[in-house]
Scaffold this motif. Structure first.
Motif, PDB file in Angstrom:
ATOM      1  N   ARG A 133       0.843  -1.189   0.000  1.00  0.00           N
ATOM      2  CA  ARG A 133       0.000   0.000   0.000  1.00  0.00           C
ATOM      3  C   ARG A 133       0.879   1.239   0.000  1.00  0.00           C
ATOM      4  NH1 ARG A 133      -5.181   0.939   0.485  1.00  0.00           N
ATOM      5  NH2 ARG A 133      -5.634  -1.159   1.195  1.00  0.00           N
ATOM      6  N   CYS A 134       0.614   2.130  -0.949  1.00  0.00           N
ATOM      7  CA  CYS A 134       1.380   3.366  -1.080  1.00  0.00           C
ATOM      8  C   CYS A 134       0.976   4.346   0.016  1.00  0.00           C
ATOM      9  CB  CYS A 134       1.147   3.984  -2.454  1.00  0.00           C
ATOM     10  SG  CYS A 134       2.011   5.547  -2.698  1.00  0.00           S
ATOM     11  N   ALA A 135       1.961   4.839   0.750  1.00  0.00           N
ATOM     12  CA  ALA A 135       1.688   5.805   1.811  1.00  0.00           C
ATOM     13  C   ALA A 135       1.298   7.172   1.254  1.00  0.00           C
ATOM     14  CB  ALA A 135       2.910   5.945   2.719  1.00  0.00           C
ATOM     15  N   SER A 136       1.654   7.451  -0.006  1.00  0.00           N
ATOM     16  CA  SER A 136       1.335   8.760  -0.601  1.00  0.00           C
ATOM     17  C   SER A 136      -0.093   8.841  -1.116  1.00  0.00           C
ATOM     18  CB  SER A 136       2.294   9.065  -1.746  1.00  0.00           C
ATOM     19  OG  SER A 136       3.608   9.196  -1.259  1.00  0.00           O
ATOM     20  N   CYS A 137      -0.556   7.788  -1.798  1.00  0.00           N
ATOM     21  CA  CYS A 137      -1.886   7.863  -2.416  1.00  0.00           C
ATOM     22  C   CYS A 137      -2.871   6.851  -1.832  1.00  0.00           C
ATOM     23  CB  CYS A 137      -1.782   7.679  -3.921  1.00  0.00           C
ATOM     24  SG  CYS A 137      -1.342   6.009  -4.466  1.00  0.00           S
TER      25      CYS A 137
END
Length: 186
Positions: A133-137
């Motif tokens: 899981r991308c922390a940015s999006c």
């Protein structure tokens, strides 16, 4: 013979890891019903050490190996989500290209990807991917590895993802540098 400080640190880390693994294996074996025995320190030694029966110890070390491998994938997943590259992950794992038979890859990054996603020959039907899981999006990324452009390798980012934009910019800069070097050599 004096070893450089870095060699002492590496040796000390390796010894600490082995000692922790041995303690954990003995604890697991005892928890599964094994009993402690006494065996010589080495063949012919007068001194003895306390240990568990060899097959019980072997079962316990295999359980540890599988458990550590399982937990390691969570750390890899978290590292990718936090923005770390496959190169950085490989360096943290102490991986060398093709250094271990199960870690196929011509680069540290490729070998690290094999560590997480499995060898290329194990995913012949559907291909390999490693989800995180991308922390940015907050997108769930189906990472296809460090082989091609980030847009192709990391499907799942949102259109406005800053992490993906940074990865694309880094890829493009490296490609431009490579092209300039290649042109200069011609």
């Amino acid at each position: 013979m004096n070893l450089p400080e870095a060699d002492h640190e590496a040796r000390d880390k390796a010894l600490a890891g082995r000692s922790a693994a041995r303690r954990a294996a003995i604890d697991l074996a005892l928890g599964a019903g094994a009993t402690m025995t006494s065996r010589p320190l080495f063949p012919g030694a007068q001194s003895a050490m306390q240990d568990v029966e060899p097959l019980a110890g072997l079962r316990a070390t295999r359980d540890l190996e599988l458990g550590v491998r399982y937990i390691a994938t969570y750390y890899v997943r978290d590292a990718r989500g936090a923005g770390h590259t496959w190169q950085e992950i490989g360096e943290a794992l102490g991986i060398t290209p093709n250094g271990e038979s199960e870690l196929a890859g011509d680069t540290v990054a490729e070998a690290a990807y094999s560590f997480a996603a499995g060898r290329p020959d194990t995913a012949w039907r559907y291909g390999r991917s490693f989800a995180w899981r991308c922390a940015s999006c907050d997108g769930v990324i189906s990472d296809k590895g460090p082989f091609n452009h980030p847009v192709d390798n990391e499907p799942g980012h949102t259109d406005d993802c800053t992490r993906l934009a940074a990865a694309v910019a880094a890829w493009d800069a490296e490609s431009a540098r490579f092209d300039a070097e290649w042109e200069a050599e011609r």
